[in-house]
Write a protein that holds these residues in place. Structure first.
Motif, PDB file in Angstrom:
ATOM      1  N   CYS A   1    -104.064 -52.816 -26.328  1.00 26.38           N
ATOM      2  CA  CYS A   1    -102.959 -53.510 -25.665  1.00 26.38           C
ATOM      3  C   CYS A   1    -102.004 -52.550 -24.966  1.00 26.38           C
ATOM      4  O   CYS A   1    -101.269 -52.938 -24.074  1.00 26.38           O
ATOM      5  N   GLY A   2    -101.976 -51.300 -25.389  1.00 25.54           N
ATOM      6  CA  GLY A   2    -101.120 -50.310 -24.734  1.00 25.54           C
ATOM      7  C   GLY A   2     -99.666 -50.346 -25.182  1.00 25.54           C
ATOM      8  O   GLY A   2     -98.827 -49.631 -24.621  1.00 25.54           O
TER       9      GLY A   2
ATOM     10  N   CYS B   1     -97.412 -51.763 -32.925  1.00 25.99           N
ATOM     11  CA  CYS B   1     -98.873 -51.972 -32.930  1.00 25.99           C
ATOM     12  C   CYS B   1     -99.194 -53.286 -33.648  1.00 25.99           C
ATOM     13  O   CYS B   1     -98.906 -53.447 -34.827  1.00 25.99           O
TER      14      CYS B   1
ATOM     15  N   CYS C   1    -108.204 -51.276 -32.944  1.00 21.01           N
ATOM     16  CA  CYS C   1    -107.341 -51.204 -31.752  1.00 21.01           C
ATOM     17  C   CYS C   1    -107.765 -52.257 -30.722  1.00 21.01           C
ATOM     18  O   CYS C   1    -108.930 -52.319 -30.335  1.00 21.01           O
ATOM     19  N   ILE C   2    -106.804 -53.073 -30.287  1.00 25.13           N
ATOM     20  CA  ILE C   2    -107.132 -54.125 -29.309  1.00 25.13           C
ATOM     21  C   ILE C   2    -106.790 -53.663 -27.892  1.00 25.13           C
ATOM     22  O   ILE C   2    -106.813 -54.448 -26.956  1.00 25.13           O
TER      23      ILE C   2
ATOM     24  N   LEU D   1    -102.573 -48.618 -35.969  1.00 20.42           N
ATOM     25  CA  LEU D   1    -101.589 -47.614 -36.385  1.00 20.42           C
ATOM     26  C   LEU D   1    -100.973 -48.154 -37.672  1.00 20.42           C
ATOM     27  O   LEU D   1    -100.248 -49.156 -37.661  1.00 20.42           O
TER      28      LEU D   1
ATOM     29  N   SER E   1    -102.134 -54.600 -34.304  1.00 21.88           N
ATOM     30  CA  SER E   1    -103.487 -54.720 -34.872  1.00 21.88           C
ATOM     31  C   SER E   1    -103.679 -53.993 -36.200  1.00 21.88           C
ATOM     32  O   SER E   1    -104.701 -54.164 -36.842  1.00 21.88           O
TER      33      SER E   1
ATOM     34  N   CYS F   1     -98.276 -49.191 -27.834  1.00 22.40           N
ATOM     35  CA  CYS F   1     -97.852 -47.906 -28.406  1.00 22.40           C
ATOM     36  C   CYS F   1     -97.463 -46.936 -27.288  1.00 22.40           C
ATOM     37  O   CYS F   1     -96.423 -46.278 -27.350  1.00 22.40           O
TER      38      CYS F   1
HETATM   39  S1  SF4 Z   1    -100.477 -50.647 -29.988  1.00 21.00           S
HETATM   40 FE1  SF4 Z   1    -102.106 -50.547 -31.544  1.00 21.00          FE
HETATM   41  S2  SF4 Z   1    -103.646 -52.035 -30.820  1.00 21.00           S
HETATM   42 FE2  SF4 Z   1    -102.288 -51.605 -29.058  1.00 21.00          FE
HETATM   43  S3  SF4 Z   1    -103.308 -49.895 -27.951  1.00 21.00           S
HETATM   44 FE3  SF4 Z   1    -101.840 -48.948 -29.390  1.00 21.00          FE
HETATM   45  S4  SF4 Z   1    -103.078 -48.523 -31.217  1.00 21.00           S
HETATM   46 FE4  SF4 Z   1    -104.239 -50.011 -29.992  1.00 21.00          FE
END
Ligand code: SF4
Ligand code: SF4
Length: 274
Positions: free
Chosen positions: A60-61, A121, A57-58, A126, A123, A63
Motif C-alpha cells: 500500500c505504500g 502499516c 505486505c499488501i 511491520l 497488514s 509506510c
Molecule cells: S505499510 Fe505495511 S503493508 Fe503497506 S507497503 Fe508498508 S509494509 Fe507493506
C-alpha cells in the motif's frame, strides 16, 4: 511538487502491481519467486522475516508515505519535504514490486523516536509488538533491520589512521559501535582505535554506512539473515543458566554410519603405467 510526484510514482507502482497480478497467477508467482531470491534487501523497522513479510505486505505504500512526511524531514532552508528513507520497489528493481526497502548509502533510517512508518502499516508486515519496550512504548532501539559489518581491510582505522566517523554517526553512541584500543606493533608507539559493532545493540539503521569516509563504505549493513550465523541448538553455553534452560528437555540422538567393508587401495604406492 515533490510530494505529488512521490504520490504519482506510488500510484504508478500500485497500478503496475495490479496490472502484473492480472496477468495471471502463474506469471505473478513465477515473477515473485525469481525476485524473492534477492536476500540483500533492508526492510523498514519491525519488518517480519523476509518470507513472512512478503506474504503479509499488501504494497500500500503507507509506510513510505509516513516516512517522507515525518516532521523532521523538512529541508530547513527551502521548507520543502525531502525524499524519504523508504522507497517502494519498482519494475526493474530486483525486489518484489511495491514492497518498501531502503538503501543506507542513499538515505539511511533516521531512527525516528515515534517510528511513524510502523503504526500506519495495516497488514502487520511491520510488526508493532516487536518494537515495544518494557513500558509497552514504541522503541526504535528495539528494531533490527540488519547488522553493520566492518570490513577490516578497507577500514582505515585498522591501518592506524585516526577515524571515528561511523562511531560518531551511530545514534546509539558508544553502545552499538564501541571503540577498542589496540597497540600498534608496527610503529611501536601508536594505538589503533578500532570500531567494533555490538551485535545485540545494532539496529541496522545504516547511519554509519552513510557516514563512512572511504570510497566504498568499509562499514555496511547486511540483512540479519545474511550477516548472522547460527550455532544451532546442540551447542550450549555451559556458563549461562538461561541457555542451559533452553535445552533442558533436549533428547540426544546418536547417528551411526556403517564403515565401508571394501579394502582400501594404496594409490600412492601402486605401480603406475604411462
Ligand atoms: S505499510 Fe505495511 S503493508 Fe503497506 S507497503 Fe508498508 S509494509 Fe507493506
Ligand atoms: S523510523 Fe526510519 S524508516 Fe521509519 S519513518 Fe523514520 S526514517 Fe523512515
Amino acid at each position: 511538487m515533490e510530494h505529488s510526484n512521490n504520490r504519482r510514482n506510488f500510484m504508478a507502482t500500485s497500478i503496475q502491481s495490479v496490472g502484473l497480478a492480472a496477468l495471471g497467477g502463474m506469471l505473478w508467482s513465477g515473477y515473485a519467486d525469481s525476485v524473492k531470491a534477492s536476500p540483500l534487501v533492508l526492510r523498514p523497522p519491525g519488518a517480519l522475516a523476509e518470507k513472512d513479510f512478503l506474504a503479509a505486505c499488501i504494497k500500500c505504500g503507507l509506510c513510505a508515505e509516513a516516512c517522507v512526511n515525518r516532521d523532521t524531514n523538512v529541508d530547513k532552508e527551502t521548507g520543502l519535504q525531502r525524499p524519504g528513507t523508504l522507497q517502494m520497489a519498482k519494475g526493474g528493481d530486483t525486489l518484489l514490486i511495491g514492497t518498501p526497502f531502503f538503501v543506507p548509502t542513499e538515505i539511511p533510517c533516521y531512527m525516528c523516536e515515534e517510528i511513524p512508518c510502523v503504526p500506519v502499516c495495516p497488514s502487520g508486515a511491520l510488526d508493532m509488538p516487536s518494537l515495544l519496550n518494557e513500558k509497552q512504548e514504541l522503541d526504535i532501539n528495539k528494531s533490527s533491520m540488519g547488522l553493520a559489518i566492518v570490513h577490516k581491510e578497507s577500514c582505515i582505522a585498522f591501518w592506524g589512521i585516526q577515524c571515528d566517523a561511523c562511531y560518531r554517526a551511530c545514534p546509539l553512541l558508544d553502545v552499538a559501535i564501541t571503540l577498542e584500543y589496540q597497540k600498534n606493533d608496527r610503529t611501536g608507539k601508536h594505538a589503533f582505535l578500532l570500531p567494533v559493532v555490538q551485535d545485540s545493540a545494532c539496529t541496522g539503521c545504516g547511519l554509519c554506512e552513510k557516514a563512512c569516509v572511504t570510497e566504498e563504505p568499509a562499514i555496511f549493513v547486511l540483512p540479519n539473515v545474511v550477516a548472522k550465523g547460527k550455532a544451532g541448538d546442540h551447542y550450549v553455553r555451559g556458563w549461562d543458566e538461561k541457555d542451559q534452560e533452553r535445552v533442558k528437555n533436549a533428547i540426544s540422538k546418536e547417528t551411526r554410519t556403517e564403515l565401508s567393508k571394501k579394502t582400501a587401495n594404496d594409490y600412492l604406492n601402486m605401480e603406475v603405467e604411462y
